[in-house]
Design a protein around this motif. Structure first.
Motif, PDB file in Angstrom:
ATOM      1  N   TYR A  53       0.784  -1.234   0.000  1.00 18.38           N
ATOM      2  CA  TYR A  53       0.000   0.000   0.000  1.00 18.38           C
ATOM      3  C   TYR A  53       0.818   1.289   0.000  1.00 18.38           C
ATOM      4  O   TYR A  53       0.354   2.317  -0.481  1.00 18.38           O
ATOM      5  CB  TYR A  53      -0.914   0.021   1.233  1.00 18.38           C
ATOM      6  CG  TYR A  53      -1.624  -1.264   1.495  1.00 18.38           C
ATOM      7  CD1 TYR A  53      -2.672  -1.672   0.666  1.00 18.38           C
ATOM      8  CD2 TYR A  53      -1.259  -2.097   2.547  1.00 18.38           C
ATOM      9  CE1 TYR A  53      -3.336  -2.869   0.892  1.00 18.38           C
ATOM     10  CE2 TYR A  53      -1.916  -3.293   2.782  1.00 18.38           C
ATOM     11  CZ  TYR A  53      -2.952  -3.676   1.955  1.00 18.38           C
ATOM     12  OH  TYR A  53      -3.594  -4.856   2.174  1.00 18.38           O
ATOM     13  N   GLY A  54       1.998   1.280   0.588  1.00 21.00           N
ATOM     14  CA  GLY A  54       2.746   2.499   0.846  1.00 21.00           C
ATOM     15  C   GLY A  54       3.393   3.117  -0.382  1.00 21.00           C
ATOM     16  O   GLY A  54       3.305   2.613  -1.507  1.00 21.00           O
ATOM     17  N   THR A 232       4.760  10.615   8.720  1.00 23.41           N
ATOM     18  CA  THR A 232       5.597  10.785   7.535  1.00 23.41           C
ATOM     19  C   THR A 232       5.244   9.752   6.466  1.00 23.41           C
ATOM     20  O   THR A 232       5.194  10.067   5.269  1.00 23.41           O
ATOM     21  CB  THR A 232       7.085  10.681   7.913  1.00 23.41           C
ATOM     22  OG1 THR A 232       7.413  11.782   8.769  1.00 23.41           O
ATOM     23  CG2 THR A 232       7.980  10.730   6.690  1.00 23.41           C
ATOM     24  N   ALA A 233       4.983   8.528   6.889  1.00 21.24           N
ATOM     25  CA  ALA A 233       4.588   7.484   5.934  1.00 21.24           C
ATOM     26  C   ALA A 233       3.275   7.846   5.252  1.00 21.24           C
ATOM     27  O   ALA A 233       3.121   7.651   4.033  1.00 21.24           O
ATOM     28  CB  ALA A 233       4.471   6.145   6.649  1.00 21.24           C
ATOM     29  N   ALA A 234       2.320   8.368   6.008  1.00 25.93           N
ATOM     30  CA  ALA A 234       1.028   8.753   5.436  1.00 25.93           C
ATOM     31  C   ALA A 234       1.176   9.930   4.476  1.00 25.93           C
ATOM     32  O   ALA A 234       0.557   9.953   3.402  1.00 25.93           O
ATOM     33  CB  ALA A 234       0.042   9.087   6.554  1.00 25.93           C
ATOM     34  N   ARG A 235       2.003  10.894   4.864  1.00 26.79           N
ATOM     35  CA  ARG A 235       2.214  12.042   3.973  1.00 26.79           C
ATOM     36  C   ARG A 235       2.879  11.619   2.665  1.00 26.79           C
ATOM     37  O   ARG A 235       2.570  12.161   1.592  1.00 26.79           O
ATOM     38  CB  ARG A 235       3.049  13.114   4.683  1.00 26.79           C
ATOM     39  CG  ARG A 235       2.279  13.902   5.729  1.00 26.79           C
ATOM     40  CD  ARG A 235       3.032  15.152   6.145  1.00 26.79           C
ATOM     41  NE  ARG A 235       4.306  14.844   6.785  1.00 26.79           N
ATOM     42  CZ  ARG A 235       4.461  14.670   8.089  1.00 26.79           C
ATOM     43  NH1 ARG A 235       3.411  14.757   8.910  1.00 26.79           N
ATOM     44  NH2 ARG A 235       5.649  14.407   8.596  1.00 26.79           N
ATOM     45  N   GLU A 238       0.192  10.343   0.464  1.00 29.32           N
ATOM     46  CA  GLU A 238      -0.604  11.449  -0.075  1.00 29.32           C
ATOM     47  C   GLU A 238       0.140  12.156  -1.212  1.00 29.32           C
ATOM     48  O   GLU A 238      -0.457  12.483  -2.245  1.00 29.32           O
ATOM     49  CB  GLU A 238      -0.941  12.419   1.053  1.00 29.32           C
ATOM     50  CG  GLU A 238      -1.927  11.832   2.059  1.00 29.32           C
ATOM     51  CD  GLU A 238      -1.970  12.581   3.378  1.00 29.32           C
ATOM     52  OE1 GLU A 238      -2.867  12.284   4.187  1.00 29.32           O
ATOM     53  OE2 GLU A 238      -1.096  13.448   3.606  1.00 29.32           O
ATOM     54  N   HIS A 239       1.427  12.368  -1.018  1.00 35.93           N
ATOM     55  CA  HIS A 239       2.236  13.036  -2.046  1.00 35.93           C
ATOM     56  C   HIS A 239       2.296  12.199  -3.314  1.00 35.93           C
ATOM     57  O   HIS A 239       2.353  12.739  -4.431  1.00 35.93           O
ATOM     58  CB  HIS A 239       3.650  13.290  -1.511  1.00 35.93           C
ATOM     59  CG  HIS A 239       4.509  14.092  -2.437  1.00 35.93           C
ATOM     60  ND1 HIS A 239       5.422  13.509  -3.298  1.00 35.93           N
ATOM     61  CD2 HIS A 239       4.588  15.432  -2.660  1.00 35.93           C
ATOM     62  CE1 HIS A 239       6.021  14.446  -3.995  1.00 35.93           C
ATOM     63  NE2 HIS A 239       5.550  15.626  -3.636  1.00 35.93           N
ATOM     64  N   ALA A 240       2.263  10.873  -3.156  1.00 32.28           N
ATOM     65  CA  ALA A 240       2.320   9.971  -4.314  1.00 32.28           C
ATOM     66  C   ALA A 240       0.946   9.758  -4.953  1.00 32.28           C
ATOM     67  O   ALA A 240       0.845   9.054  -5.963  1.00 32.28           O
ATOM     68  CB  ALA A 240       2.912   8.630  -3.895  1.00 32.28           C
ATOM     69  N   GLY A 241      -0.088  10.340  -4.368  1.00 32.23           N
ATOM     70  CA  GLY A 241      -1.434  10.164  -4.904  1.00 32.23           C
ATOM     71  C   GLY A 241      -2.105   8.875  -4.481  1.00 32.23           C
ATOM     72  O   GLY A 241      -3.133   8.489  -5.047  1.00 32.23           O
ATOM     73  N   LEU A 242      -1.555   8.204  -3.474  1.00 28.57           N
ATOM     74  CA  LEU A 242      -2.128   6.950  -2.974  1.00 28.57           C
ATOM     75  C   LEU A 242      -3.113   7.280  -1.856  1.00 28.57           C
ATOM     76  O   LEU A 242      -2.817   7.138  -0.662  1.00 28.57           O
ATOM     77  CB  LEU A 242      -1.015   6.020  -2.481  1.00 28.57           C
ATOM     78  CG  LEU A 242       0.000   5.602  -3.549  1.00 28.57           C
ATOM     79  CD1 LEU A 242       1.147   4.815  -2.919  1.00 28.57           C
ATOM     80  CD2 LEU A 242      -0.672   4.775  -4.642  1.00 28.57           C
ATOM     81  N   THR A 243      -4.297   7.713  -2.267  1.00 27.69           N
ATOM     82  CA  THR A 243      -5.275   8.232  -1.293  1.00 27.69           C
ATOM     83  C   THR A 243      -6.590   7.468  -1.376  1.00 27.69           C
ATOM     84  O   THR A 243      -7.667   8.061  -1.482  1.00 27.69           O
ATOM     85  CB  THR A 243      -5.510   9.731  -1.534  1.00 27.69           C
ATOM     86  OG1 THR A 243      -5.876   9.939  -2.918  1.00 27.69           O
ATOM     87  CG2 THR A 243      -4.263  10.541  -1.222  1.00 27.69           C
ATOM     88  N   GLN A 244      -6.497   6.143  -1.304  1.00 28.07           N
ATOM     89  CA  GLN A 244      -7.694   5.302  -1.294  1.00 28.07           C
ATOM     90  C   GLN A 244      -8.165   4.973   0.130  1.00 28.07           C
ATOM     91  O   GLN A 244      -9.096   4.210   0.314  1.00 28.07           O
ATOM     92  CB  GLN A 244      -7.452   3.993  -2.049  1.00 28.07           C
ATOM     93  CG  GLN A 244      -7.285   4.154  -3.547  1.00 28.07           C
ATOM     94  CD  GLN A 244      -5.888   4.601  -3.905  1.00 28.07           C
ATOM     95  OE1 GLN A 244      -4.918   4.176  -3.297  1.00 28.07           O
ATOM     96  NE2 GLN A 244      -5.781   5.456  -4.892  1.00 28.07           N
ATOM     97  N   GLY A 245      -7.520   5.534   1.128  1.00 26.72           N
ATOM     98  CA  GLY A 245      -7.929   5.294   2.504  1.00 26.72           C
ATOM     99  C   GLY A 245      -6.869   4.646   3.357  1.00 26.72           C
ATOM    100  O   GLY A 245      -6.910   4.749   4.593  1.00 26.72           O
ATOM    101  N   TYR A 246      -5.898   3.971   2.732  1.00 29.25           N
ATOM    102  CA  TYR A 246      -4.844   3.327   3.522  1.00 29.25           C
ATOM    103  C   TYR A 246      -3.958   4.350   4.213  1.00 29.25           C
ATOM    104  O   TYR A 246      -3.432   4.092   5.297  1.00 29.25           O
ATOM    105  CB  TYR A 246      -4.010   2.389   2.647  1.00 29.25           C
ATOM    106  CG  TYR A 246      -4.762   1.159   2.218  1.00 29.25           C
ATOM    107  CD1 TYR A 246      -5.044   0.138   3.123  1.00 29.25           C
ATOM    108  CD2 TYR A 246      -5.219   1.020   0.905  1.00 29.25           C
ATOM    109  CE1 TYR A 246      -5.752  -0.988   2.729  1.00 29.25           C
ATOM    110  CE2 TYR A 246      -5.927  -0.100   0.510  1.00 29.25           C
ATOM    111  CZ  TYR A 246      -6.197  -1.104   1.430  1.00 29.25           C
ATOM    112  OH  TYR A 246      -6.906  -2.213   1.042  1.00 29.25           O
TER     113      TYR A 246
END
Length: 267
Positions: A53-54, A232-235, A238-246
Motif C-alpha cells: 500500500y505504501g 511521515t509514511a502517510a504524507r 498522499e504526495h504519491a497520490g495513494l489516497t484510497q484510505g490506507y
C-alpha cells in the motif's frame, strides 16, 4: 517447483515480522528494534510482502535487501516477478480492496520494474528451521495458495487442513510461522502452533497507529507493538497520490475497508 530453504538450527531469540508494505519508515523502525534487542539479521524472519500500500516500494525493497535477513516471497513479490497487473489477493471485483489494490500495485510496479528479478529471483517460497527443539516452517499465506487469508477466527478444520498439506510436502512440523492476513495471532491445533507474526506496514485494524511483530524465545512467543513515524509514511502516500484510505488507516489504526475480514473481526 517450490523453492524451500532450510536454515538449520537457530538459537537465541527470533524476531518474526511481515508485510513491510512499501512503508520504509516502519521497516527502519523494525530494524532499529532488532538492533536494540541484540537480535542479528540472521535471526529476523520475514514472512513476505515487502511491497504493497505504501509510497516507497523501491526504498523498502532496497532496505530489506541491505538488512539481508532470511525472507520468503509474498504474493506481491511473486506478482511483480510474474509481470502481473495486480497483487493476486483475489479480492472480489469492484470491492474497495480491489479498486485500491490496482492503484498501489501500479505505483509499486512503476518503482520496481525490471529490478524485481534482482531483488527476489532467488527468494524461497518457504523456510525451514529448528528452534528450541521444535521444527518450524515459514510460509506466506496458505500451503497451496500463497495469497490465502487465514484468520484467528477460522475453524479448527482450516488449520488442520493446512498442517496436513504442509506435512505432506516436508514431513512433520511443530509450528507454522505465517503472514499475509495482517492480524497477529497464535493458535494451537493438536499440539502444533500456528503463528501469524502480523505486519509492520499497516496497523491490525485495532484503532492504534502502532503495528506489530513477534519474538519467539525458548520460553514462548510474545507479540510487540512497533511505534514508527506513521505521519511521515502517510504524507508520503498522499504526495504519491495513494489516497484510497490506507493513508488514513496509518493514522487511525482502522482499515479503509472490511471487505476482506471475516464477520467476527469486523468492528
Amino acid at each position: 517447483m517450490m523453492n524451500i530453504q532450510d536454515l538449520g538450527e537457530l538459537s537465541g531469540d527470533l524476531l518474526l515480522f511481515g508485510g513491510a508494505y512499501s512503508n520504509v519508515q516502519a521497516l527502519e523502525a523494525l530494524i532499529a528494534c532488532a538492533n536494540a534487542r541484540n537480535i542479528p539479521a540472521s535471526n529476523c524472519l520475514f514472512t513476505g510482502d515487502v511491497v504493497a500500500y505504501g509510497a516507497d516500494a523501491l526504498a523498502c525493497s532496497q532496505l530489506l535487501a541491505e538488512f539481508n535477513c532470511p525472507a520468503i516471497l509474498g504474493n506481491c513479490e511473486q506478482q511483480l516477478l510474474d509481470g502481473a497487473s495486480d497483487c493476486g489477493c483475489g479480492f472480489e471485483e469492484g470491492t474497495a480492496c480491489d479498486v485500491a489494490s490496482k492503484t498501489w500495485f501500479t505505483h509499486a510496479t512503476a518503482q520496481i520494474g525490471a529490478r524485481a528479478e534482482g531483488f527476489w529471483g532467488d527468494t524461497p517460497d518457504w523456510l525451514l528451521l529448528t528452534h528450541a527443539g521444535k521444527r518450524y516452517v515459514v510460509i506466506h499465506g496458505g500451503a497451496m495458495d500463497v495469497a490465502r487469508f487465514i484468520w484467528p477466527s477460522d475453524s479448527r478444520d482450516v488449520f488442520a487442513q493446512e498442517f496436513n498439506a504442509i506435512e505432506a510436502l516436508i514431513g512433520p512440523v511443530d509450528g507454522v510461522i505465517s503472514g499475509h492476513s495482517g492480524v497477529p495471532f497464535e493458535r494451537m491445533i493438536d499440539g502444533k502452533t500456528w503463528i501469524n507474526a502480523g505486519v509492520i506496514g499497516m496497523p491490525p485494524h485495532d484503532g492504534r497507529a502502532a503495528t506489530r511483530y513477534a519474538v519467539l524465545s525458548n520460553d514462548g512467543l510474545r507479540f510487540h507493538t512497533l511505534e514508527y513515524d506513521h505521519n511521515t509514511a502517510a504524507r508520503a502516500m498522499e504526495h504519491a497520490g495513494l489516497t484510497q484510505g490506507y493513508e488514513t488507516g496509518l493514522r487511525s489504526g482502522i482499515w479503509p475497508s472490511e471487505d476482506v475480514l471475516p464477520q467476527t473481526l469486523r468492528r
